[in-house]
Design a protein around this motif. Structure first.
Motif, PDB file in Angstrom:
ATOM      1  N   MET A  62     -38.484  16.976   9.349  1.00 46.18           N
ATOM      2  CA  MET A  62     -37.620  17.583  10.355  1.00 46.18           C
ATOM      3  C   MET A  62     -36.940  16.480  11.141  1.00 46.18           C
ATOM      4  N   SER A  63     -35.750  16.788  11.668  1.00 42.92           N
ATOM      5  CA  SER A  63     -34.951  15.790  12.385  1.00 42.92           C
ATOM      6  C   SER A  63     -34.475  16.331  13.721  1.00 42.92           C
ATOM      7  N   ILE A  64     -34.270  15.412  14.665  1.00 42.40           N
ATOM      8  CA  ILE A  64     -33.713  15.732  15.983  1.00 42.40           C
ATOM      9  C   ILE A  64     -32.639  14.699  16.293  1.00 42.40           C
ATOM     10  N   THR A  65     -31.519  15.141  16.836  1.00 42.72           N
ATOM     11  CA  THR A  65     -30.462  14.225  17.239  1.00 42.72           C
ATOM     12  C   THR A  65     -30.735  13.740  18.650  1.00 42.72           C
ATOM     13  N   THR A  66     -31.043  12.458  18.787  1.00 41.93           N
ATOM     14  CA  THR A  66     -31.318  11.889  20.106  1.00 41.93           C
ATOM     15  C   THR A  66     -30.011  11.545  20.816  1.00 41.93           C
ATOM     16  N   GLN A  67     -30.084  11.527  22.142  1.00 40.54           N
ATOM     17  CA  GLN A  67     -28.886  11.373  22.958  1.00 40.54           C
ATOM     18  C   GLN A  67     -28.700   9.977  23.540  1.00 40.54           C
ATOM     19  N   GLU A  68     -29.777   9.186  23.578  1.00 37.21           N
ATOM     20  CA  GLU A  68     -29.708   7.822  24.107  1.00 37.21           C
ATOM     21  C   GLU A  68     -30.496   6.878  23.210  1.00 37.21           C
ATOM     22  N   ALA A  69     -30.235   5.595  23.365  1.00 36.38           N
ATOM     23  CA  ALA A  69     -30.987   4.584  22.635  1.00 36.38           C
ATOM     24  C   ALA A  69     -32.451   4.598  23.066  1.00 36.38           C
ATOM     25  N   ASP A  70     -33.330   4.367  22.111  1.00 36.58           N
ATOM     26  CA  ASP A  70     -34.773   4.208  22.339  1.00 36.58           C
ATOM     27  C   ASP A  70     -35.477   5.478  22.795  1.00 36.58           C
ATOM     28  N   ASN A  71     -34.816   6.628  22.660  1.00 36.78           N
ATOM     29  CA  ASN A  71     -35.528   7.881  22.914  1.00 36.78           C
ATOM     30  C   ASN A  71     -36.566   8.109  21.822  1.00 36.78           C
ATOM     31  N   TYR A  72     -37.620   8.826  22.175  1.00 36.22           N
ATOM     32  CA  TYR A  72     -38.652   9.218  21.213  1.00 36.22           C
ATOM     33  C   TYR A  72     -38.461  10.677  20.811  1.00 36.22           C
ATOM     34  N   ILE A  73     -39.042  11.029  19.674  1.00 34.27           N
ATOM     35  CA  ILE A  73     -39.257  12.438  19.346  1.00 34.27           C
ATOM     36  C   ILE A  73     -40.738  12.614  19.011  1.00 34.27           C
ATOM     37  N   ALA A  74     -41.264  13.789  19.353  1.00 33.41           N
ATOM     38  CA  ALA A  74     -42.645  14.147  19.038  1.00 33.41           C
ATOM     39  C   ALA A  74     -42.611  15.446  18.249  1.00 33.41           C
ATOM     40  N   CYS A  75     -43.295  15.482  17.110  1.00 35.85           N
ATOM     41  CA  CYS A  75     -43.219  16.614  16.192  1.00 35.85           C
ATOM     42  C   CYS A  75     -44.604  17.021  15.720  1.00 35.85           C
ATOM     43  N   LEU A  76     -44.800  18.323  15.549  1.00 33.22           N
ATOM     44  CA  LEU A  76     -46.022  18.832  14.937  1.00 33.22           C
ATOM     45  C   LEU A  76     -45.661  19.712  13.749  1.00 33.22           C
ATOM     46  N   PHE A  77     -46.293  19.450  12.627  1.00 32.79           N
ATOM     47  CA  PHE A  77     -46.144  20.233  11.408  1.00 32.79           C
ATOM     48  C   PHE A  77     -47.398  21.077  11.228  1.00 32.79           C
ATOM     49  N   GLY A  78     -47.254  22.392  11.293  1.00 32.22           N
ATOM     50  CA  GLY A  78     -48.328  23.291  10.935  1.00 32.22           C
ATOM     51  C   GLY A  78     -48.237  23.579   9.453  1.00 32.22           C
ATOM     52  N   GLN A  79     -49.274  23.190   8.707  1.00 31.64           N
ATOM     53  CA  GLN A  79     -49.259  23.330   7.255  1.00 31.64           C
ATOM     54  C   GLN A  79     -50.005  24.591   6.833  1.00 31.64           C
ATOM     55  N   GLY A  80     -49.556  25.176   5.725  1.00 30.57           N
ATOM     56  CA  GLY A  80     -50.209  26.352   5.186  1.00 30.57           C
ATOM     57  C   GLY A  80     -51.577  26.060   4.620  1.00 30.57           C
ATOM     58  N   ASP A  81     -51.847  24.802   4.310  1.00 26.35           N
ATOM     59  CA  ASP A  81     -53.152  24.372   3.834  1.00 26.35           C
ATOM     60  C   ASP A  81     -53.245  22.880   4.114  1.00 26.35           C
ATOM     61  N   THR A  82     -54.444  22.323   3.991  1.00 26.46           N
ATOM     62  CA  THR A  82     -54.631  20.918   4.311  1.00 26.46           C
ATOM     63  C   THR A  82     -54.218  20.029   3.152  1.00 26.46           C
ATOM     64  N   ALA A  83     -53.790  18.817   3.481  1.00 29.62           N
ATOM     65  CA  ALA A  83     -53.437  17.823   2.474  1.00 29.62           C
ATOM     66  C   ALA A  83     -53.352  16.467   3.151  1.00 29.62           C
ATOM     67  N   ALA A  84     -53.779  15.428   2.456  1.00 31.35           N
ATOM     68  CA  ALA A  84     -53.672  14.079   2.994  1.00 31.35           C
ATOM     69  C   ALA A  84     -52.209  13.675   3.094  1.00 31.35           C
ATOM     70  N   ALA A  85     -51.816  13.105   4.232  1.00 28.52           N
ATOM     71  CA  ALA A  85     -50.411  12.772   4.491  1.00 28.52           C
ATOM     72  C   ALA A  85     -50.199  11.265   4.495  1.00 28.52           C
ATOM     73  N   THR A  86     -49.074  10.841   3.927  1.00 30.63           N
ATOM     74  CA  THR A  86     -48.640   9.450   3.969  1.00 30.63           C
ATOM     75  C   THR A  86     -47.320   9.391   4.718  1.00 30.63           C
TER      76      THR A  86
END
Length: 214
Positions: free
Chosen positions: A121-145
């Motif tokens: 997922m992506s977010i368009t930031t409005q200033e330099a050095d802004n952060y984004i914080a995201c949570l993915f709710g998965q339908g089942d578990t899986a190891a993430a890279t």
């Protein structure tokens, strides 16, 4: 002062109407609390810290049998936990992100897929050095890279095999589209939501009352 990531805390729970995440929140930190549940028919009754201070809704997305929300508070008061109360008993998981130097919550983003080995997922930031914080709710578990951003929580990697939560932060030196994404070995459904944390130098600084409370 630029936006800075501080720490996270998380928790998962079986079918019940509440989820509590234990987290030492220092006065003045900027908090994003994201959580997901299995199902799409639930509403949120309240999101409160242990002193009954309410947090504000930033947005949500329901899809593919998962519902993901984010709540937040700029210049949060000191607390030791956050609790979300759901309208009905659900299986759920949540992450509390702590930042400093945030002037305001900005743009949001969301994404959902019935089957993907590359959740993104992506977010368009409005200033330099802004952060984004995201949570993915998965339908089942899986190891993430990690692919884009830093994985702060992946429940499979933490041996919480019965739950679903991959939480990522990312930042960029220039404003524009910023992505949180990862790869998994087996395609899963997911529903993600995230929020921009704006840089005070470019976004007008913290509100006057933030300094009055220090």
């Amino acid at each position: 002062m630029a936006v800075a990531y501080v720490s996270e805390a998380h928790n998962d729970a079986g079918s019940s109407t509440t989820l509590t995440v234990t987290k030492t929140i220092n006065a003045g930190e900027d908090i994003v609390f994201c959580f997901a549940e299995t199902g799409t028919g639930t509403t949120i009754t309240s999101v409160l810290d242990n002193n009954s201070v309410a947090y504000s809704a930033l947005g949500d997305l329901a899809g593919n049998s998962t519902h993901t929300w984010c709540y937040g508070k700029i210049d949060a008061p000191a607390a030791t936990s956050l609790t979300v109360t759901f309208s009905q008993a659900v299986v759920k998981n949540g992450t509390v992100f702590a930042f400093t130097g945030v002037s305001a919550f900005g743009n949001t983003g969301s994404a959902t897929s019935a089957s993907s080995s590359n959740p993104s997922m992506s977010i368009t930031t409005q200033e330099a050095d802004n952060y984004i914080a995201c949570l993915f709710g998965q339908g089942d578990t899986a190891a993430a890279t990690a692919q884009n951003g830093t994985i702060r929580v992946n429940n499979f990697n933490l041996n919480q095999g019965s739950r679903f939560n991959t939480s990522i932060t990312n930042t960029a030196a220039s404003p524009g589209s910023v992505t949180c994404s990862y790869t998994i070995g087996t395609a899963r459904s997911y529903t993600a939501f995230g929020v921009e944390l704006r840089n005070p130098a470019a976004a007008g600084g913290k509100p006057w009352y933030a300094y009055a409370q220090q």
